[in-house]
Design a protein around this motif. Structure first.
Motif, PDB file in Angstrom:
ATOM      1  N   LEU A 237       0.832  -1.198   0.000  1.00 29.49           N
ATOM      2  CA  LEU A 237       0.000   0.000   0.000  1.00 29.49           C
ATOM      3  C   LEU A 237       0.870   1.251   0.000  1.00 29.49           C
ATOM      4  O   LEU A 237       0.587   2.228  -0.698  1.00 29.49           O
ATOM      5  CB  LEU A 237      -0.917  -0.005   1.227  1.00 29.49           C
ATOM      6  N   LEU A 238       1.946   1.209   0.784  1.00 34.84           N
ATOM      7  CA  LEU A 238       2.905   2.309   0.871  1.00 34.84           C
ATOM      8  C   LEU A 238       4.302   1.740   0.685  1.00 34.84           C
ATOM      9  O   LEU A 238       4.683   0.788   1.378  1.00 34.84           O
ATOM     10  CB  LEU A 238       2.801   3.018   2.226  1.00 34.84           C
ATOM     11  N   ASP A 239       5.073   2.319  -0.218  1.00 38.70           N
ATOM     12  CA  ASP A 239       6.423   1.837  -0.498  1.00 38.70           C
ATOM     13  C   ASP A 239       7.407   2.512   0.457  1.00 38.70           C
ATOM     14  O   ASP A 239       7.848   3.633   0.227  1.00 38.70           O
ATOM     15  CB  ASP A 239       6.789   2.136  -1.947  1.00 38.70           C
ATOM     16  N   LEU A 240       7.759   1.823   1.538  1.00 38.01           N
ATOM     17  CA  LEU A 240       8.658   2.397   2.540  1.00 38.01           C
ATOM     18  C   LEU A 240      10.086   2.544   2.029  1.00 38.01           C
ATOM     19  O   LEU A 240      10.898   3.228   2.669  1.00 38.01           O
ATOM     20  CB  LEU A 240       8.648   1.523   3.799  1.00 38.01           C
ATOM     21  N   ARG A 241      10.402   1.920   0.900  1.00 39.25           N
ATOM     22  CA  ARG A 241      11.770   2.024   0.369  1.00 39.25           C
ATOM     23  C   ARG A 241      12.107   3.445  -0.068  1.00 39.25           C
ATOM     24  O   ARG A 241      13.269   3.750  -0.319  1.00 39.25           O
ATOM     25  CB  ARG A 241      11.935   1.053  -0.798  1.00 39.25           C
ATOM     26  N   VAL A 242      11.085   4.290  -0.154  1.00 34.78           N
ATOM     27  CA  VAL A 242      11.327   5.679  -0.529  1.00 34.78           C
ATOM     28  C   VAL A 242      12.182   6.387   0.523  1.00 34.78           C
ATOM     29  O   VAL A 242      12.843   7.399   0.235  1.00 34.78           O
ATOM     30  CB  VAL A 242       9.981   6.413  -0.736  1.00 34.78           C
ATOM     31  N   TYR A 243      12.206   5.852   1.750  1.00 29.92           N
ATOM     32  CA  TYR A 243      13.033   6.447   2.798  1.00 29.92           C
ATOM     33  C   TYR A 243      14.522   6.255   2.552  1.00 29.92           C
ATOM     34  O   TYR A 243      15.345   6.829   3.265  1.00 29.92           O
ATOM     35  CB  TYR A 243      12.658   5.869   4.161  1.00 29.92           C
ATOM     36  N   ARG A 244      14.879   5.450   1.569  1.00 32.57           N
ATOM     37  CA  ARG A 244      16.300   5.313   1.224  1.00 32.57           C
ATOM     38  C   ARG A 244      16.838   6.562   0.522  1.00 32.57           C
ATOM     39  O   ARG A 244      18.044   6.751   0.431  1.00 32.57           O
ATOM     40  CB  ARG A 244      16.488   4.098   0.322  1.00 32.57           C
ATOM     41  N   ILE A 245      15.954   7.407   0.018  1.00 31.60           N
ATOM     42  CA  ILE A 245      16.363   8.653  -0.640  1.00 31.60           C
ATOM     43  C   ILE A 245      16.726   9.665   0.434  1.00 31.60           C
ATOM     44  O   ILE A 245      15.913   9.990   1.301  1.00 31.60           O
ATOM     45  CB  ILE A 245      15.218   9.183  -1.530  1.00 31.60           C
ATOM     46  N   ALA A 246      17.961  10.159   0.403  1.00 32.10           N
ATOM     47  CA  ALA A 246      18.506  10.973   1.503  1.00 32.10           C
ATOM     48  C   ALA A 246      17.665  12.218   1.783  1.00 32.10           C
ATOM     49  O   ALA A 246      17.338  12.515   2.936  1.00 32.10           O
ATOM     50  CB  ALA A 246      19.942  11.362   1.192  1.00 32.10           C
TER      51      ALA A 246
END
Length: 460
Positions: A237-246
């Motif tokens: 539902l939500l892509d938490l991998r976006v937090y890898r972007i500094a």
């Protein structure tokens, strides 16, 4: 988009000054009207995560227009309420409309905006979150005093009607990712967000503190389950991998604390002026309006500042300056000259406007188009949580300081307010350290300050 966001944020806090009048008309206690505020905030935060999926499934333009219609209709139902249950039901429906307007409207803007114009676009859709909480107490008081509390909701009708017509004529649909509904992710995320927002609302109330603590514990457990599932799911539902972007991580970690602290200021200032200084609600509202003037006055300069100096220096200046303003609030007293109080509030409003714009622009600077939906939904949810967290922490510190004051002989009437502002100033150290850790050229392509090559520096 800015107009409907302003309307949504305004309705989150406008009931504060009208609560006694509404309670008298509905035949309930003033404290019970707080339920109408709580259910609105909880509904908005709870349903934000599903907005991105709905936009992909049914089309962002269609969902955005439907959310405006739902919000406007719910406003009419709130104004027509003759009992507290009817008002609460109307506010819940209003919150549902607002929950979809926030992420879907922002997604429409982000999808349609070129990176070179991102700063200006973000500046336009940032001001509602800044101005609405500041204007809400004054506007609510004026409408209640000069007309009736029903107009708090009825003013949304012409605004919503104009916004709906404009959206149908001007807004073009944007391409969004269609994916299957992640039912487990929706369940865990909904329980987490609901528990956090409802728990934060209740934990500051001594009578409901145990229930609030229980909800926060449940939210923590479901949050762990949500993270585990979302990281493993093929179509989360939500892509938490976006937090890898500094840049996104910085804007939604230290930026979360910054938003919480900034959101607490419009709540703490009226209490300081009314309870601490003995000013009337109208005088207090007029004073806090100086924060609004600071927001508006600096707005044309926010984009040029970011283009001239870049994200890191601007964030350092706005966060450090905001902490200094909060520290200066500790020194205010009833005898402080009015011009000095006004100047401090103007400066505080200007700094928060710059900081908000910088964080909101930074978070989307390096997000790929395919991840915009998840990044936008996560950001909108975090912003809503930060608002509730800031107000809850401010209220809790005030209560704890007021309880401790009798045991301290030197503590005066202003002691609880000064403690609250001191705690908020200290909390700003977290985003300050986060800004210090940003690389000097962060998001230079968005700010229009491309880094110079070694050869060009030598030539210069």
């Amino acid at each position: 988009m800015a107009g409907v966001l302003f309307m949504e944020h305004l309705d989150g806090t406008i009931l504060v000054t009208a609560a006694p009048r509404i309670a008298a008309d509905l035949g309930v206690g003033s404290a019970e009207i707080g339920l109408a505020m709580t259910v609105y905030l909880v509904t908005v935060a709870t349903f934000i995560p599903v907005g991105g999926w709905l936009a992909g499934r049914f089309g962002a333009r269609r969902v955005f227009c439907a959310s405006i219609a739902v919000f406007t209709l719910a406003s009419v139902l709130c104004a027509a309420s003759t009992s507290l249950p009817a008002l609460v039901a109307g506010r819940a429906l209003q919150g549902l409309g607002g929950a979809l307007m926030v992420p879907v409207g922002q997604l429409l803007v982000l999808r349609a905006t070129d990176r070179r114009d991102l700063l200006r676009a973000i500046a336009w859709i940032t001001w509602p979150a800044l101005l609405a909480p500041v204007l809400a107490p004054l506007l609510g008081g004026l409408l209640t005093s000069w007309a009736s509390w029903h107009w708090i909701f009825l003013v949304n009708v012409p605004v919503g009607a104009v916004a709906l017509v404009a959206a149908l004529r001007l807004v073009r649909d944007v391409e969004t990712e269609r994916r299957p509904l992640d039912a487990p992710g929706l369940l865990w995320t909904t329980v987490t967000v609901f528990g956090l927002v409802a728990g934060l609302q209740l934990v500051a109330d001594p009578g409901w503190a145990p229930a609030g603590a229980g909800l926060l514990c449940a939210a923590a457990l479901s949050g762990v389950a949500a993270v585990r599932w979302l990281l493993r799911s093929a179509h989360p539902l939500l892509d938490l991998r976006v937090y890898r972007i500094a840049g996104y991580r910085a804007a939604n970690s230290g930026g979360l604390v910054y938003r919480a602290v900034v959101s607490s200021v419009p709540f703490l200032l009226p209490l300081l002026f009314q309870d601490g200084f003995g000013r009337s609600p109208v005088e207090s509202g007029l004073l806090v309006t100086a924060v609004f003037l600071g927001n508006v006055g600096i707005k044309p300069a926010t984009t040029p500042l970011l283009r001239r100096f870049g994200f890191r220096p601007v964030l350092l200046g706005s966060v450090a300056g905001g902490a200094a303003c909060l520290a200066a609030f500790l020194l205010l007293a009833p005898a402080t000259p009015l011009w000095l109080v006004t100047a401090l509030l103007l400066l505080s409003g200007a700094l928060r406007s710059v900081g908000f714009t910088a964080y909101n622009s930074l978070q989307f600077a390096d997000v790929e188009p395919g991840r915009l939906s998840s990044a936008n939904t996560l950001s909108a949810t975090g912003a809503q949580l930060a608002t509730g967290l800031g107000i809850a922490v401010g209220a809790l510190v005030l209560q704890l300081a007021a309880s401790a004051a009798p045991a301290l002989p030197s503590a005066g009437d202003l002691f609880p307010h000064r403690v609250a502002f001191a705690v908020m100033a200290v909390l700003l150290l977290a985003p300050l350290l986060g800004a210090l850790r940003l690389p000097p050229g962060t998001a230079a392509h968005v700010a229009g300050r491309l880094p110079r090559t070694a050869a060009s520096r030598r030539a210069g």
